[in-house]
Write a protein that holds these residues in place. Structure first.
Motif, PDB file in Angstrom:
ATOM      1  N   GLN A  84       0.826  -1.203   0.000  1.00 38.57           N
ATOM      2  CA  GLN A  84       0.000   0.000   0.000  1.00 38.57           C
ATOM      3  C   GLN A  84       0.863   1.257   0.000  1.00 38.57           C
ATOM      4  OE1 GLN A  84      -3.493   0.108  -0.146  1.00 38.57           O
ATOM      5  NE2 GLN A  84      -3.093   2.289  -0.513  1.00 38.57           N
ATOM      6  N   ALA A  85       1.915   1.248   0.814  1.00 36.74           N
ATOM      7  CA  ALA A  85       2.812   2.408   0.882  1.00 36.74           C
ATOM      8  C   ALA A  85       3.528   2.623  -0.443  1.00 36.74           C
ATOM      9  CB  ALA A  85       3.822   2.215   2.004  1.00 36.74           C
ATOM     10  N   VAL A  86       3.975   1.539  -1.073  1.00 36.27           N
ATOM     11  CA  VAL A  86       4.653   1.649  -2.368  1.00 36.27           C
ATOM     12  C   VAL A  86       3.702   2.196  -3.424  1.00 36.27           C
ATOM     13  CG1 VAL A  86       5.713   0.331  -4.247  1.00 36.27           C
ATOM     14  CG2 VAL A  86       6.357  -0.143  -1.874  1.00 36.27           C
ATOM     15  N   ALA A  87       2.485   1.679  -3.449  1.00 38.42           N
ATOM     16  CA  ALA A  87       1.512   2.123  -4.444  1.00 38.42           C
ATOM     17  C   ALA A  87       1.208   3.610  -4.294  1.00 38.42           C
ATOM     18  CB  ALA A  87       0.232   1.302  -4.327  1.00 38.42           C
ATOM     19  N   GLU A  88       1.083   4.073  -3.056  1.00 37.17           N
ATOM     20  CA  GLU A  88       0.796   5.490  -2.831  1.00 37.17           C
ATOM     21  C   GLU A  88       1.938   6.381  -3.308  1.00 37.17           C
ATOM     22  OE1 GLU A  88      -0.183   5.798   1.303  1.00 37.17           O
ATOM     23  OE2 GLU A  88      -2.108   4.755   1.070  1.00 37.17           O
ATOM     24  N   VAL A  89       3.167   5.929  -3.121  1.00 35.20           N
ATOM     25  CA  VAL A  89       4.308   6.705  -3.605  1.00 35.20           C
ATOM     26  C   VAL A  89       4.345   6.708  -5.131  1.00 35.20           C
ATOM     27  CG1 VAL A  89       6.834   6.731  -3.726  1.00 35.20           C
ATOM     28  CG2 VAL A  89       5.695   6.475  -1.514  1.00 35.20           C
ATOM     29  N   CYS A  90       4.002   5.600  -5.731  1.00 46.83           N
ATOM     30  CA  CYS A  90       4.040   5.502  -7.196  1.00 46.83           C
ATOM     31  C   CYS A  90       3.136   6.526  -7.873  1.00 46.83           C
ATOM     32  CB  CYS A  90       3.627   4.096  -7.646  1.00 46.83           C
ATOM     33  SG  CYS A  90       4.863   2.818  -7.402  1.00 46.83           S
ATOM     34  N   VAL A  91       2.004   6.813  -7.281  1.00 54.98           N
ATOM     35  CA  VAL A  91       1.043   7.701  -7.945  1.00 54.98           C
ATOM     36  C   VAL A  91       1.206   9.158  -7.517  1.00 54.98           C
ATOM     37  CG1 VAL A  91      -0.604   5.833  -8.266  1.00 54.98           C
ATOM     38  CG2 VAL A  91      -0.776   7.266  -6.220  1.00 54.98           C
ATOM     39  N   GLY A  92       2.179   9.425  -6.658  1.00 55.56           N
ATOM     40  CA  GLY A  92       2.459  10.795  -6.247  1.00 55.56           C
ATOM     41  C   GLY A  92       3.637  11.377  -7.001  1.00 55.56           C
ATOM     42  N   ALA A  93       3.942  12.624  -6.710  1.00 54.32           N
ATOM     43  CA  ALA A  93       5.115  13.261  -7.299  1.00 54.32           C
ATOM     44  C   ALA A  93       6.380  12.631  -6.733  1.00 54.32           C
ATOM     45  CB  ALA A  93       5.099  14.757  -6.994  1.00 54.32           C
ATOM     46  N   PRO A  94       7.460  12.605  -7.504  1.00 58.13           N
ATOM     47  CA  PRO A  94       8.708  12.048  -6.976  1.00 58.13           C
ATOM     48  C   PRO A  94       9.105  12.720  -5.668  1.00 58.13           C
ATOM     49  CG  PRO A  94       8.885  12.425  -9.344  1.00 58.13           C
ATOM     50  CD  PRO A  94       7.591  13.053  -8.910  1.00 58.13           C
ATOM     51  N   LEU A  95       9.465  11.916  -4.689  1.00 57.97           N
ATOM     52  CA  LEU A  95       9.855  12.463  -3.390  1.00 57.97           C
ATOM     53  C   LEU A  95      11.227  13.120  -3.437  1.00 57.97           C
ATOM     54  CD1 LEU A  95       8.849   9.447  -1.094  1.00 57.97           C
ATOM     55  CD2 LEU A  95       7.539  11.539  -1.465  1.00 57.97           C
ATOM     56  N   ARG A  96      12.061  12.627  -4.344  1.00 58.61           N
ATOM     57  CA  ARG A  96      13.483  12.988  -4.343  1.00 58.61           C
ATOM     58  C   ARG A  96      14.049  12.810  -2.929  1.00 58.61           C
ATOM     59  NH1 ARG A  96      14.761  15.350  -9.302  1.00 58.61           N
ATOM     60  NH2 ARG A  96      12.960  16.137 -10.461  1.00 58.61           N
ATOM     61  N   GLY A  97      13.592  11.752  -2.325  1.00 59.15           N
ATOM     62  CA  GLY A  97      13.980  11.425  -0.960  1.00 59.15           C
ATOM     63  C   GLY A  97      13.382  10.088  -0.569  1.00 59.15           C
ATOM     64  N   THR A  98      13.223   9.872   0.739  1.00 61.37           N
ATOM     65  CA  THR A  98      12.840   8.567   1.272  1.00 61.37           C
ATOM     66  C   THR A  98      11.605   8.668   2.143  1.00 61.37           C
ATOM     67  OG1 THR A  98      15.159   7.875   1.299  1.00 61.37           O
ATOM     68  CG2 THR A  98      13.643   6.620   2.679  1.00 61.37           C
ATOM     69  N   ARG A  99      10.718   7.687   2.008  1.00 62.06           N
ATOM     70  CA  ARG A  99       9.581   7.543   2.917  1.00 62.06           C
ATOM     71  C   ARG A  99       9.735   6.225   3.669  1.00 62.06           C
ATOM     72  NH1 ARG A  99       3.838   8.708   0.535  1.00 62.06           N
ATOM     73  NH2 ARG A  99       4.786  10.779   0.672  1.00 62.06           N
ATOM     74  N   ASN A 100       9.677   6.278   4.983  1.00 66.10           N
ATOM     75  CA  ASN A 100       9.795   5.087   5.819  1.00 66.10           C
ATOM     76  C   ASN A 100       8.416   4.552   6.174  1.00 66.10           C
ATOM     77  OD1 ASN A 100      12.670   5.140   6.056  1.00 66.10           O
ATOM     78  ND2 ASN A 100      12.472   6.806   7.538  1.00 66.10           N
ATOM     79  N   VAL A 101       8.295   3.238   6.226  1.00 69.35           N
ATOM     80  CA  VAL A 101       7.057   2.590   6.646  1.00 69.35           C
ATOM     81  C   VAL A 101       7.413   1.450   7.595  1.00 69.35           C
ATOM     82  CG1 VAL A 101       7.045   1.131   4.568  1.00 69.35           C
ATOM     83  CG2 VAL A 101       4.937   1.436   5.883  1.00 69.35           C
TER      84      VAL A 101
END
Length: 244
Positions: free
Chosen positions: A166-183
């Protein structure tokens, strides 16, 4: 949005594809079985044609000294091909604490993958996850026999693979973070405690022995595998997951 899911038939990838499709996106799974081999580069241009996003969920087949070469080669194949195809966002899945356990070659390999992505030509996002519930049985099997399971008191914050997807899918459809999201999961355990919970839930009569030299996670000291600062905290608890 068209999203190429490399490694899209695996544990995380298949779930990511399902979530993205349910959200109305064109998520296409790719793997050697579909004709796309990231290690050789075969089928990669075709897989990336017309894609807005590529998410790389492939993994090294081993955790040993061969793993850095796997990530070096696959990323060296992926990023130029993504750039050539006009892909605007590249996502990879990594590990919380990858930069804090230098004695684990696999963690060094994942950090290498992150570094290659950051230095590459495509806007990027990194999702770092803690250990999956699904892998706990394998971790226990490495240091077990008919009577005992030996596990270190390493602190972990595990979560369900569904929550990772779920976390990966949400990042995929958003703007590039140019960084890291932790879950991470909602609870912190010691690894030996996880072993006792798992065995009890299954009626397994073996004894968990705390052994701080047992298994690969013995080299992870203190809280290096626990999320710090901002993170997505999943809702599924380990006991609830076991009960399912």
């Amino acid at each position: 949005m068209k999203i190429a899911v490399i490694g899209g038939t695996g544990l995380i990838g298949s779930q990511v594809v399902k979530i993205l499709k349910a959200g109305g996106h064109e998520a296409v799974p790719h793997s050697p079985s579909t004709g796309c081999d990231l290690l050789s580069g075969k089928g990669l241009p075709e897989a990336l044609a017309g894609a807005d996003v590529v998410v790389n969920l492939t993994d090294s087949p081993t955790f040993d000294e061969a793993s850095p070469a796997f990530f070096q080669t696959t990323m060296d194949n992926l990023l130029p091909a993504a750039k050539s195809a006009g892909v605007g966002h590249a996502v990879v899945l990594s590990i919380v604490g990858a930069d804090l356990v230098p004695d684990l070659v696999y963690y060094r390999a994942k950090l290498l993958q992150e570094d290659i992505l950051k230095a590459g030509p495509v806007p990027y996002s990194i999702v770092r996850a803690t250990q999956f519930f699904e892998f706990m049985d394998a971790v226990m099997s490495w240091t077990s026999d008919d009577k005992t399971v030996r596990l270190p008191a390493t602190r972990i914050q595990p979560l369900a693979s569904a929550d990772v997807a779920q976390a990966v899918a949400e990042v995929c459809v958003g703007a590039p973070l140019r960084g890291t999201r932790n879950v991470a999961g909602p609870e912190v355990f010691t690894l030996d405690e996880v072993g006792r919970i798992a065995l009890a839930a299954r009626g397994d009569q073996r004894t968990v022995v705390t052994d701080n030299n047992a298994g690969i996670y013995a080299v992870a000291s203190s809280d290096v595998l626990i999320v710090k600062g901002d993170a997505v905290i999943a809702k599924t608890t380990y006991r609830d997951w076991l009960a399912r």
